[in-house]
Design an enzyme around this catalytic site. Sequence first.
Site, PDB file in Angstrom:
ATOM      1  N   CYS A  35       0.833  -1.197   0.086  1.00 46.27           N
ATOM      2  CA  CYS A  35       0.073   0.097   0.061  1.00 46.27           C
ATOM      3  C   CYS A  35       0.947   1.249  -0.091  1.00 46.27           C
ATOM      4  CB  CYS A  35      -0.878  -0.018   1.351  1.00 46.27           C
ATOM      5  SG  CYS A  35      -2.246  -1.309   1.153  1.00 46.27           S
ATOM      6  N   HIS A  53     -10.262   9.510 -11.749  1.00 48.57           N
ATOM      7  CA  HIS A  53      -9.025   9.253 -12.488  1.00 48.57           C
ATOM      8  C   HIS A  53      -8.104  10.464 -12.061  1.00 48.57           C
ATOM      9  CE1 HIS A  53     -11.359   6.741 -14.822  1.00 48.57           C
ATOM     10  NE2 HIS A  53     -10.376   6.304 -15.275  1.00 48.57           N
ATOM     11  N   GLU A 111     -12.614   0.522  -0.624  1.00 49.04           N
ATOM     12  CA  GLU A 111     -11.764   0.436  -1.446  1.00 49.04           C
ATOM     13  C   GLU A 111     -11.824  -0.958  -2.361  1.00 49.04           C
ATOM     14  OE1 GLU A 111      -8.082   2.900   0.337  1.00 49.04           O
ATOM     15  OE2 GLU A 111      -7.891   0.662   0.660  1.00 49.04           O
TER      16      GLU A 111
END
Length: 128
Positions: free
Chosen positions: A25, A76, A118
């Site tokens: 991560c 994005h 997530e």
Amino acid sequence: MSKWKLVTEFTFDSAHYIRDYDGPCGRMHGHTYTVRLEATSSTLHASEHCPHPVMVADFKSLRWAKKDVTKGGLDHGILNDILPDNYETTAEMIAQYIYDETKKRIPEGVQLKVAVSETPNSWVEYEE
């Protein structure tokens, strides 16, 4: 007392890394984030798109984060470049950031809860 609860859910795709994280991560990677917002109010309000007090909050105001990053959203984008320095890019802090920014866009007195995922099986919720 009567009250209304408005619920909306949307997704956006973004990249991030967690600073100083010892593991995968800590490297740049991406997610399709799922966001669920709940807005509750005992009164109805107008919005910038509708002058009549007929809604808890405008869906457009609640879904701002799903807009492309070039239009003020999170889609994005690289979250480390978008979120202010006082927010880390963990799901917990992303939920708080979306909460804080959404509160600025909805009528005063509307209670808000934000959930962010997530992955399909891990969620975090934030509310004050």
